[in-house]
Design an enzyme around this catalytic site. Structure first.
Site, PDB file in Angstrom:
ATOM      1  N   LYS A 112       0.805  -1.223   0.000  1.00  0.00           N
ATOM      2  CA  LYS A 112       0.000   0.000   0.000  1.00  0.00           C
ATOM      3  C   LYS A 112       0.836   1.271   0.000  1.00  0.00           C
ATOM      4  CE  LYS A 112      -4.281  -1.881   1.036  1.00  0.00           C
ATOM      5  NZ  LYS A 112      -5.580  -1.895   1.569  1.00  0.00           N
ATOM      6  N   LYS A 195      -3.893 -11.112  -7.145  1.00  0.00           N
ATOM      7  CA  LYS A 195      -5.207 -11.325  -6.533  1.00  0.00           C
ATOM      8  C   LYS A 195      -6.212 -10.283  -7.023  1.00  0.00           C
ATOM      9  CE  LYS A 195      -5.448  -8.455  -2.446  1.00  0.00           C
ATOM     10  NZ  LYS A 195      -6.177  -8.266  -1.238  1.00  0.00           N
ATOM     11  N   LYS A 198     -10.154  -4.683  -5.097  1.00  0.00           N
ATOM     12  CA  LYS A 198     -11.035  -3.551  -5.384  1.00  0.00           C
ATOM     13  C   LYS A 198     -10.238  -2.281  -5.676  1.00  0.00           C
ATOM     14  CE  LYS A 198     -11.773  -3.177  -0.464  1.00  0.00           C
ATOM     15  NZ  LYS A 198     -12.498  -3.937   0.516  1.00  0.00           N
TER      16      LYS A 198
HETATM   17  P1  ATP Z   1      -7.680  -4.258  -1.439  1.00  0.00           P
HETATM   18  O1  ATP Z   1      -7.133  -5.276  -2.378  1.00  0.00           O
HETATM   19  O2  ATP Z   1      -8.254  -3.073  -2.127  1.00  0.00           O
HETATM   20  O3  ATP Z   1      -6.743  -3.914  -0.343  1.00  0.00           O
HETATM   21  P2  ATP Z   1      -9.357  -6.358  -0.691  1.00  0.00           P
HETATM   22  O4  ATP Z   1     -10.160  -6.565  -1.897  1.00  0.00           O
HETATM   23  O5  ATP Z   1      -8.194  -7.248  -0.386  1.00  0.00           O
HETATM   24  O6  ATP Z   1      -8.910  -4.880  -0.687  1.00  0.00           O
HETATM   25  P3  ATP Z   1     -10.180  -6.572   2.083  1.00  0.00           P
HETATM   26  O7  ATP Z   1     -11.206  -5.757   2.779  1.00  0.00           O
HETATM   27  O8  ATP Z   1      -8.769  -6.309   2.420  1.00  0.00           O
HETATM   28  O9  ATP Z   1     -10.376  -6.430   0.536  1.00  0.00           O
HETATM   29  O10 ATP Z   1     -10.473  -8.116   2.312  1.00  0.00           O
HETATM   30  C1  ATP Z   1     -11.612  -8.671   2.891  1.00  0.00           C
HETATM   31  C2  ATP Z   1     -11.512 -10.190   2.915  1.00  0.00           C
HETATM   32  O11 ATP Z   1     -11.511 -10.703   1.594  1.00  0.00           O
HETATM   33  C3  ATP Z   1     -10.234 -10.732   3.571  1.00  0.00           C
HETATM   34  O12 ATP Z   1     -10.511 -11.896   4.311  1.00  0.00           O
HETATM   35  C4  ATP Z   1      -9.352 -11.057   2.399  1.00  0.00           C
HETATM   36  O13 ATP Z   1      -8.400 -12.040   2.704  1.00  0.00           O
HETATM   37  C5  ATP Z   1     -10.376 -11.533   1.396  1.00  0.00           C
HETATM   38  N1  ATP Z   1      -9.928 -11.332   0.012  1.00  0.00           N
HETATM   39  C6  ATP Z   1      -9.616 -10.157  -0.553  1.00  0.00           C
HETATM   40  N2  ATP Z   1      -9.262 -10.324  -1.847  1.00  0.00           N
HETATM   41  C7  ATP Z   1      -9.370 -11.660  -2.089  1.00  0.00           C
HETATM   42  C8  ATP Z   1      -9.144 -12.467  -3.239  1.00  0.00           C
HETATM   43  N3  ATP Z   1      -8.743 -11.946  -4.382  1.00  0.00           N
HETATM   44  N4  ATP Z   1      -9.354 -13.783  -3.140  1.00  0.00           N
HETATM   45  C9  ATP Z   1      -9.764 -14.341  -1.982  1.00  0.00           C
HETATM   46  N5  ATP Z   1      -9.988 -13.635  -0.855  1.00  0.00           N
HETATM   47  C10 ATP Z   1      -9.796 -12.315  -0.895  1.00  0.00           C
END
Ligand code: ATP
Ligand code: LTN
Length: 330
Positions: A112, A195, A198
């Site tokens: 980040k 991965k 968002k």
């Molecule tokens: P960003 O990537 O913008 O930081 P994010 O999409 O990772 O955000 P979070 O709020 O950090 O969202 O994650 C919420 C939950 O979703 C966590 O348990 C995280 O491990 C899971 N998660 C996030 N992205 C993925 C993914 N691509 N595949 C599986 N699980 C995910």
């Protein structure tokens, strides 16, 4: 006595199918066998700038997503982190036993702040994992169901629990991460090496609230691998393997059966089938979400009840922590 589960999601931006398949879908299944607490971690969201009005709306939005997805307030507790001040209080105490070096090593912090001046990175962003540790340790959590990207944060939580217990006596239970292999790391539609996130462009993810034609379009444009075969091979065919995983998790069909179903058919036909599966699955979820959205008082009542329930547990644990570290009792 059932074992305890704790997990949370930040109210910062849309949720996508990666969040659902990596986290929420598993939570719904865990409710049967565990004592579950699910949190909307709003104080984590403000570690990057948030518009106050949007934060309010999204906090309620995440709670509605939990409910629409099937988190049942009769079985599990849903609450908002900032409604229980013991979270930030314990985070402060844990800060005093956390090392700068171990926080610097957190890959999420590195990701980040990448490309930015580290001098201007927020102290809250740096400290993010300590607040997460406080969330988990307050409740004698046994398992933390999350996606793969959160493994390191749960490891740090264990380190802090161990350090505190060694220094002040047995206080915290040692939590374990719970990661279900399928779905733990859904990849981006436009980049199957990374991965789904968002923070990426909208072609990268399918949002849980995307309309059917948007979902079809995004899947149609998803990158594919060379060749024409629909085969699960994460090394050789990362894009198709990712799409097969999504198909499997939304349809409940085994990957092998999906491969057979699309044998001799091209990527185009497979993508059409996948779009149908995703759209059909999300339809009742979206309907429920939009119903809940019309009645914010209903959700607020659940959140208020939830905060009341967890506060009892959290305040007891904080009393113990204060006593252990030698805070004057009056
Ligand atoms: P960003 O990537 O913008 O930081 P994010 O999409 O990772 O955000 P979070 O709020 O950090 O969202 O994650 C919420 C939950 O979703 C966590 O348990 C995280 O491990 C899971 N998660 C996030 N992205 C993925 C993914 N691509 N595949 C599986 N699980 C995910
Ligand atoms: N960092 C997590 C969100 C989170 C969390 C928690 C997850 C905050 N506190 C406690 C599990 C347990 C993320 O998904 N980005």
């Amino acid at each position: 006595m059932k074992k305890r589960i704790f997990s949370g999601i930040q109210p910062s931006g849309l949720l996508h199918i990666g969040n659902y398949l990596g986290a929420i879908k598993n939570w719904v299944e865990l409710q049967k066998d565990y004592d579950c607490i699910f949190c909307v971690v709003d104080y984590h969201a403000i570690t990057v700038p948030q518009d106050p009005k949007t934060l309010t709306k999204e906090t309620l939005g995440i709670a509605n997503i939990y409910l629409a997805a099937g988190i049942d307030p009769k079985k599990s507790i849903i609450f908002v982190q900032s409604h229980v001040p013991e979270h930030t209080e314990l985070a402060w105490v844990l800060n005093t036993i956390s090392k700068m070096g171990e926080l610097y090593r957190m890959t999420q912090f590195k990701d980040k702040t990448q490309g930015k001046e580290q001098e201007s990175a927020g102290a809250g962003l740096f400290d993010y994992p300590v607040l997460m540790a406080a969330d988990i340790l307050l409740y004698d959590t046994e398992f933390v169901p999350v996606g793969e990207d959160q493994r390191q944060h749960v490891e740090l939580t264990r380190t802090l629990a161990r350090r505190f217990n060694n220094r002040f006596g047995e206080t915290f239970k040692m939590p374990k991460v719970l990661i279900k292999e399928a779905g733990a790391k859904i990849k981006g539609l436009d980049d199957p090496e990374k991965k789904m996130s968002k923070s990426a462009s909208s072609a990268n993810y399918i949002a849980l609230l995307d309309k059917p034609d948007i979902i079809s379009n995004k899947i149609k444009k998803a990158v594919t691998d060379s060749g024409t075969e629909i085969k699960f091979d994460p090394e050789g065919k990362p894009a198709i393997s990712n799409l097969l995983t999504i198909y499997h998790l939304f349809s409940g069909e085994e990957i092998k059966d999906i491969e057979v179903k699309f044998q001799g058919k091209g990527y185009g036909e497979f993508k059409e089938g996948l779009a149908e599966v995703v759209i059909d699955y999300l339809k009742p979820f979206q309907k429920k979400f939009f119903e809940l959205e019309k009645n914010p008082d209903f959700t607020k009542k659940i959140l208020k009840q939830g905060a009341g329930q967890v506060r009892k547990i959290a305040s007891k644990k904080m009393e113990e922590v204060r006593e252990k570290i030698g805070v004057l009792d009056i």
